[in-house]
Design an enzyme around this catalytic site. Structure first.
Site, mmCIF file in Angstrom:
data_model
loop_
_atom_site.group_PDB
_atom_site.id
_atom_site.type_symbol
_atom_site.label_atom_id
_atom_site.label_comp_id
_atom_site.label_asym_id
_atom_site.label_seq_id
_atom_site.Cartn_x
_atom_site.Cartn_y
_atom_site.Cartn_z
ATOM 1 C CB THR A 64 -0.917 0.006 1.242
ATOM 2 O OG1 THR A 64 -1.710 -1.175 1.212
ATOM 3 C CG2 THR A 64 -1.809 1.213 1.261
ATOM 4 N N GLY A 66 -4.236 5.982 -1.774
ATOM 5 C CA GLY A 66 -5.693 6.015 -1.869
ATOM 6 C C GLY A 66 -6.448 5.788 -0.575
ATOM 7 C CD GLN A 67 -3.297 4.323 2.128
ATOM 8 O OE1 GLN A 67 -3.225 5.152 1.243
ATOM 9 N NE2 GLN A 67 -2.261 3.594 2.480
ATOM 10 C CG ASP A 68 -11.539 8.085 4.148
ATOM 11 O OD1 ASP A 68 -11.927 8.600 3.091
ATOM 12 O OD2 ASP A 68 -12.083 8.295 5.260
ATOM 13 C CG LEU A 104 -2.706 8.795 2.621
ATOM 14 C CD1 LEU A 104 -1.867 7.715 1.958
ATOM 15 C CD2 LEU A 104 -1.825 9.874 3.210
#
Length: 194
Positions: free
Chosen positions: A55, A78-80, A82
């Site tokens: 990731t 793409g984590q929330d 970020l």
């Protein structure tokens, strides 16, 4: 004399640089796509083992040359938490590649919301977008028509810009060949907008 020759050399072999953002939820295959792209367009690039990609925390950067243009890819995490940073890169962007995980039906609505934020941003108005329905090599994946149906209410928000949805398998690279052939078209579109 050296300064004159150096300046002439830089002028003759100068490339216009354009920034392409690679966006999408975490685990969509953005970094794998970037690695396949760098391997395909850079002869001497060995690439990292695709099985070792984890990731993205922050961003990955890749550069390829297409004709007289240099495309700089910024693969953003793409984590929330970020996603709130994506808009910091919009002003410098000339194109967007939005990657969707076609195998993750549970997160499709979350991906659509993130895509909506991208296409409704004033900073990206008119910027060309390539939407990749990734992981098409998996039998249980959603088809392009399924994804287009799920994203149908975003169509009128895309506005007046070049936009293409394409099937892709970043892991195998086989389906990506069609996407790779679109990159020069995207760069031409970027050149027109830039």
């Amino acid at each position: 004399m050296y300064t004159l020759l150096s300046g002439l050399y830089k002028y003759m072999f100068r490339r216009d640089e354009y920034c392409i953002l690679i966006l999408g939820l975490d685990n969509a295959g953005k970094t794998t796509f970037l690695e396949q792209t760098k391997t395909r367009f850079n002869r001497n690039y060995k690439g990292m083992s695709l099985s070792k990609i984890t990731t993205t925390v922050g961003l990955n950067i890749g550069t390829i040359d297409v004709g007289k243009a240099r495309l700089m890819f910024w693969d953003l995490g793409g984590q929330d938490e970020l996603q709130s940073l994506w808009d910091k890169y919009y002003a410098e962007s000339h194109g967007v590649i939005y990657v969707i995980d076609s195998t993750d039906e549970e997160r499709l609505s979350e991906s659509k919301r993130a895509f909506e934020k991208v296409v409704t941003s004033e900073a990206l108005e008119g910027v060309p977008i390539l939407v990749l329905a990734n992981k098409q090599d998996v039998e249980t994946c959603l088809s392009i028509p399924d994804i287009k149906t799920a994203f149908s209410d975003c169509i009128n928000k895309i506005g007046k810009r070049d936009c293409l949805t394409q099937a892709c398998s970043a892991l195998t690279g086989q389906v990506c060949m069609e996407v790779f052939s679109y990159l020069p078209e995207l760069s031409i579109s970027v050149l027109r907008k830039g």
